[in-house]
Scaffold this motif. Structure first.
Motif, mmCIF file in Angstrom:
data_model
loop_
_atom_site.group_PDB
_atom_site.id
_atom_site.type_symbol
_atom_site.label_atom_id
_atom_site.label_comp_id
_atom_site.label_asym_id
_atom_site.label_seq_id
_atom_site.Cartn_x
_atom_site.Cartn_y
_atom_site.Cartn_z
ATOM 1 N N TYR A 138 0.815 -1.207 0.000
ATOM 2 C CA TYR A 138 0.000 0.000 0.000
ATOM 3 C C TYR A 138 0.858 1.270 0.000
ATOM 4 O O TYR A 138 0.401 2.324 -0.418
ATOM 5 C CB TYR A 138 -0.923 0.013 1.215
ATOM 6 N N ARG A 139 2.100 1.117 0.468
ATOM 7 C CA ARG A 139 2.978 2.290 0.566
ATOM 8 C C ARG A 139 3.902 2.437 -0.634
ATOM 9 O O ARG A 139 4.762 3.325 -0.649
ATOM 10 C CB ARG A 139 3.792 2.192 1.854
ATOM 11 N N ALA A 140 3.710 1.604 -1.644
ATOM 12 C CA ALA A 140 4.512 1.719 -2.861
ATOM 13 C C ALA A 140 4.279 3.089 -3.494
ATOM 14 O O ALA A 140 3.197 3.673 -3.379
ATOM 15 C CB ALA A 140 4.138 0.609 -3.835
ATOM 16 N N SER A 141 5.306 3.601 -4.164
ATOM 17 C CA SER A 141 5.222 4.952 -4.727
ATOM 18 C C SER A 141 4.065 5.079 -5.721
ATOM 19 O O SER A 141 3.381 6.118 -5.765
ATOM 20 C CB SER A 141 6.542 5.314 -5.404
ATOM 21 N N SER A 142 3.823 4.027 -6.519
ATOM 22 C CA SER A 142 2.736 4.087 -7.503
ATOM 23 C C SER A 142 1.378 4.204 -6.832
ATOM 24 O O SER A 142 0.479 4.904 -7.329
ATOM 25 C CB SER A 142 2.776 2.854 -8.399
ATOM 26 N N VAL A 143 1.220 3.542 -5.689
ATOM 27 C CA VAL A 143 -0.056 3.606 -4.968
ATOM 28 C C VAL A 143 -0.203 4.968 -4.296
ATOM 29 O O VAL A 143 -1.298 5.551 -4.280
ATOM 30 C CB VAL A 143 -0.163 2.462 -3.938
ATOM 31 N N ARG A 144 0.888 5.488 -3.758
ATOM 32 C CA ARG A 144 0.834 6.821 -3.139
ATOM 33 C C ARG A 144 0.431 7.886 -4.166
ATOM 34 O O ARG A 144 -0.306 8.824 -3.855
ATOM 35 C CB ARG A 144 2.180 7.176 -2.507
ATOM 36 N N VAL A 145 0.919 7.736 -5.395
ATOM 37 C CA VAL A 145 0.544 8.687 -6.445
ATOM 38 C C VAL A 145 -0.964 8.643 -6.686
ATOM 39 O O VAL A 145 -1.618 9.683 -6.822
ATOM 40 C CB VAL A 145 1.314 8.378 -7.748
ATOM 41 N N MET A 146 -1.531 7.421 -6.735
ATOM 42 C CA MET A 146 -2.969 7.285 -6.933
ATOM 43 C C MET A 146 -3.754 7.880 -5.770
ATOM 44 O O MET A 146 -4.781 8.545 -5.963
ATOM 45 C CB MET A 146 -3.333 5.815 -7.132
ATOM 46 N N VAL A 147 -3.269 7.653 -4.555
ATOM 47 C CA VAL A 147 -3.946 8.187 -3.373
ATOM 48 C C VAL A 147 -3.918 9.713 -3.387
ATOM 49 O O VAL A 147 -4.932 10.376 -3.131
ATOM 50 C CB VAL A 147 -3.295 7.642 -2.086
ATOM 51 N N ASP A 148 -2.762 10.283 -3.712
ATOM 52 C CA ASP A 148 -2.645 11.740 -3.736
ATOM 53 C C ASP A 148 -3.533 12.359 -4.826
ATOM 54 O O ASP A 148 -4.116 13.438 -4.632
ATOM 55 C CB ASP A 148 -1.188 12.148 -3.948
ATOM 56 N N ALA A 149 -3.656 11.670 -5.961
ATOM 57 C CA ALA A 149 -4.539 12.163 -7.028
ATOM 58 C C ALA A 149 -5.994 12.146 -6.570
ATOM 59 O O ALA A 149 -6.757 13.084 -6.835
ATOM 60 C CB ALA A 149 -4.363 11.314 -8.279
ATOM 61 N N ALA A 150 -6.371 11.079 -5.872
ATOM 62 C CA ALA A 150 -7.742 10.993 -5.366
ATOM 63 C C ALA A 150 -7.993 12.057 -4.295
ATOM 64 O O ALA A 150 -9.080 12.648 -4.238
ATOM 65 C CB ALA A 150 -8.006 9.598 -4.800
ATOM 66 N N LEU A 151 -6.999 12.316 -3.443
ATOM 67 C CA LEU A 151 -7.129 13.362 -2.427
ATOM 68 C C LEU A 151 -7.378 14.718 -3.076
ATOM 69 O O LEU A 151 -8.236 15.497 -2.617
ATOM 70 C CB LEU A 151 -5.859 13.428 -1.564
ATOM 71 N N ALA A 152 -6.636 15.023 -4.129
ATOM 72 C CA ALA A 152 -6.805 16.299 -4.817
ATOM 73 C C ALA A 152 -8.191 16.392 -5.454
ATOM 74 O O ALA A 152 -8.826 17.457 -5.433
ATOM 75 C CB ALA A 152 -5.722 16.457 -5.886
ATOM 76 N N ASP A 153 -8.677 15.278 -5.991
ATOM 77 C CA ASP A 153 -10.003 15.270 -6.615
ATOM 78 C C ASP A 153 -11.094 15.471 -5.569
ATOM 79 O O ASP A 153 -12.074 16.184 -5.807
ATOM 80 C CB ASP A 153 -10.208 13.938 -7.348
ATOM 81 N N VAL A 154 -10.936 14.842 -4.416
ATOM 82 C CA VAL A 154 -11.903 15.011 -3.322
ATOM 83 C C VAL A 154 -11.918 16.460 -2.852
ATOM 84 O O VAL A 154 -12.983 17.042 -2.601
ATOM 85 C CB VAL A 154 -11.559 14.058 -2.156
ATOM 86 N N ALA A 155 -10.737 17.075 -2.752
ATOM 87 C CA ALA A 155 -10.656 18.472 -2.312
ATOM 88 C C ALA A 155 -11.329 19.414 -3.305
ATOM 89 O O ALA A 155 -11.878 20.452 -2.917
ATOM 90 C CB ALA A 155 -9.198 18.862 -2.115
ATOM 91 N N ALA A 156 -11.305 19.040 -4.593
ATOM 92 C CA ALA A 156 -11.900 19.891 -5.631
ATOM 93 C C ALA A 156 -13.390 19.632 -5.832
ATOM 94 O O ALA A 156 -14.071 20.431 -6.487
ATOM 95 C CB ALA A 156 -11.164 19.676 -6.957
ATOM 96 N N ALA A 157 -13.890 18.540 -5.301
ATOM 97 C CA ALA A 157 -15.288 18.151 -5.526
ATOM 98 C C ALA A 157 -16.243 19.008 -4.695
ATOM 99 O O ALA A 157 -15.898 19.436 -3.583
ATOM 100 C CB ALA A 157 -15.487 16.685 -5.185
ATOM 101 N N PRO A 158 -17.442 19.254 -5.196
ATOM 102 C CA PRO A 158 -18.467 19.914 -4.376
ATOM 103 C C PRO A 158 -18.721 19.089 -3.122
ATOM 104 O O PRO A 158 -18.802 17.859 -3.192
ATOM 105 C CB PRO A 158 -19.696 19.925 -5.291
ATOM 106 N N GLN A 159 -18.825 19.732 -2.003
ATOM 107 C CA GLN A 159 -18.962 18.993 -0.746
ATOM 108 C C GLN A 159 -20.286 18.251 -0.622
ATOM 109 O O GLN A 159 -20.450 17.411 0.261
ATOM 110 C CB GLN A 159 -18.758 19.934 0.442
ATOM 111 N N ASP A 160 -21.229 18.560 -1.526
ATOM 112 C CA ASP A 160 -22.488 17.814 -1.519
ATOM 113 C C ASP A 160 -22.542 16.801 -2.662
ATOM 114 O O ASP A 160 -23.627 16.305 -2.998
ATOM 115 C CB ASP A 160 -23.685 18.758 -1.598
ATOM 116 N N HIS A 161 -21.395 16.494 -3.261
ATOM 117 C CA HIS A 161 -21.378 15.482 -4.320
ATOM 118 C C HIS A 161 -21.925 14.179 -3.737
ATOM 119 O O HIS A 161 -21.426 13.693 -2.716
ATOM 120 C CB HIS A 161 -19.950 15.266 -4.830
ATOM 121 N N PRO A 162 -22.947 13.590 -4.341
ATOM 122 C CA PRO A 162 -23.594 12.426 -3.729
ATOM 123 C C PRO A 162 -22.702 11.205 -3.584
ATOM 124 O O PRO A 162 -22.964 10.350 -2.735
ATOM 125 C CB PRO A 162 -24.770 12.132 -4.681
ATOM 126 N N GLN A 163 -21.622 11.121 -4.365
ATOM 127 C CA GLN A 163 -20.731 9.962 -4.271
ATOM 128 C C GLN A 163 -19.470 10.252 -3.458
ATOM 129 O O GLN A 163 -18.612 9.380 -3.316
ATOM 130 C CB GLN A 163 -20.341 9.494 -5.674
#
Length: 340
Positions: free
Chosen positions: A248-273
């Motif tokens: 889970y701590r492999a660099s490739s997985v961390r990149v995916m996690v960080d991309a998802a974090l950025a997407d969550v931060a940019a999403a409307p806070q009432d996004h149903p998903q």
């Protein structure tokens, strides 16, 4: 006197265990993807045989296809598992209502999966499979009718993905279904998360196919669409959950996690998903030892378990496991904060 003190400590320890692990179970539910008060009220009213709140809720979704898909799914599950008298009353009061029609689609498909049960295929009887397949075949007309009543709505086709899985649609038919969805809603997260399941190796795809599907979907998606979480979900589906922390701590997985974090931060806070994504994101952050970040994600979704990885565990183990990890993340985050 010492015996009383020991007894008191034992009682207090039991109370603490109940508080942290057992009492929250009554607040945990798989019926909802997140803390949506209007949806909770409409679902509760439906269980009491009242259809009007559900009709108002669905009528207010407009062309918010993500919300429409989630609401119809939850309400359809209520009809499938708690009785559909309220839905039949709605249909009788408003013949040809596209909102009732799309909830009916979800109800029929959810009922079919209820007939199948949650056991693995090798321990599911032929009789159950026969009832399951017949119920899915019978729901095809409902999909056609709902699509005809609201041609712009991708929701009936999103629901059909679960029919495609159960009836073993060949890849060619799935591609045609997918075209119907993406022509109407190219960045529909709920649709992509469902289709990702179809393309998994355990269903009708492979590890390579599902990885490519997720990466392609995330590649050109707008920020805040949550599509960046799809490669993370595909990785989870392609691997054994019990992999060591180093995986889970492999660099490739961390990149995916960080991309998802950025997407969550940019999403409307009432996004149903958004709650669905926060669950899996929090789990990866926990496995990576990023406890404060995991805690921050889980704070938003406490009480709702309709997401990975919890949905693969039987109840009440799913709630116990989530609660244990959430408590551990909070404790370790506190220790990290206290370090000089």
């Amino acid at each position: 006197m010492e015996s009383y003190a020991v007894a008191f400590l034992v009682v207090m320890a039991v109370v603490c265990l109940l508080w942290f692990f057992l009492l929250p179970l009554r607040w945990q539910t798989r019926q909802l993807a997140g803390p949506d008060r209007a949806l909770r009220k409409a679902a509760a009213a439906a269980r009491r045989k009242r259809w009007e709140p559900a009709a108002r809720l669905m009528g207010g979704t407009g062309e918010d296809w993500e919300r429409r898909a989630l609401y119809s799914d939850v309400l359809g599950r209520v009809a499938a598992y708690a009785g559909d008298e309220w839905l039949r009353a709605w249909e009788a009061a408003r013949p040809g209502d596209p909102d009732a029609a799309v909830v009916r689609v979800r109800a029929r498909i959810s009922y079919a999966w209820k007939l199948r049960g949650a056991m693995r295929a090798n321990v599911t009887s032929r009789a159950k499979f026969a009832r399951f397949h017949q119920a899915l075949w019978d729901s095809r007309e409902d999909v056609v009718r709902a699509a005809r009543l609201n041609p712009a709505d991708p929701t009936p086709f999103v629901a059909e993905i679960w029919m495609a899985m159960g009836l073993n649609y060949p890849n060619r038919d799935m591609h045609l279904l997918w075209q119907e969805i993406t022509e109407r809603a190219p960045h529909h997260f709920g649709a992509h998360a469902s289709a990702l399941q179809y393309w998994c190796a355990k269903w009708h795809g492979s590890k390579r196919v599902v990885r490519n599907f997720a990466e392609k979907a995330a590649e050109n998606a707008p920020a805040g669409s949550l599509m960046a979480a799809l490669p993370l979900i595909a990785w989870f589906e392609n691997n054994d959950e019990d992999l060591p922390a180093s995986a889970y701590r492999a660099s490739s997985v961390r990149v995916m996690v960080d991309a998802a974090l950025a997407d969550v931060a940019a999403a409307p806070q009432d996004h149903p998903q958004l709650p669905y994504v926060r669950h899996i994101l929090g789990y990866f952050l926990f496995r990576q030892g990023r406890y404060r970040e995991a805690r921050a994600q889980w704070r938003h979704v406490d009480g709702f378990l309709n997401g990975l990885p919890w949905r693969y565990a039987p109840s009440p183990y799913d709630a116990l496991r989530y609660r244990a990890l959430r408590t551990k993340a909070a404790r370790r985050a506190l220790l990290e904060k206290r370090r000089p």
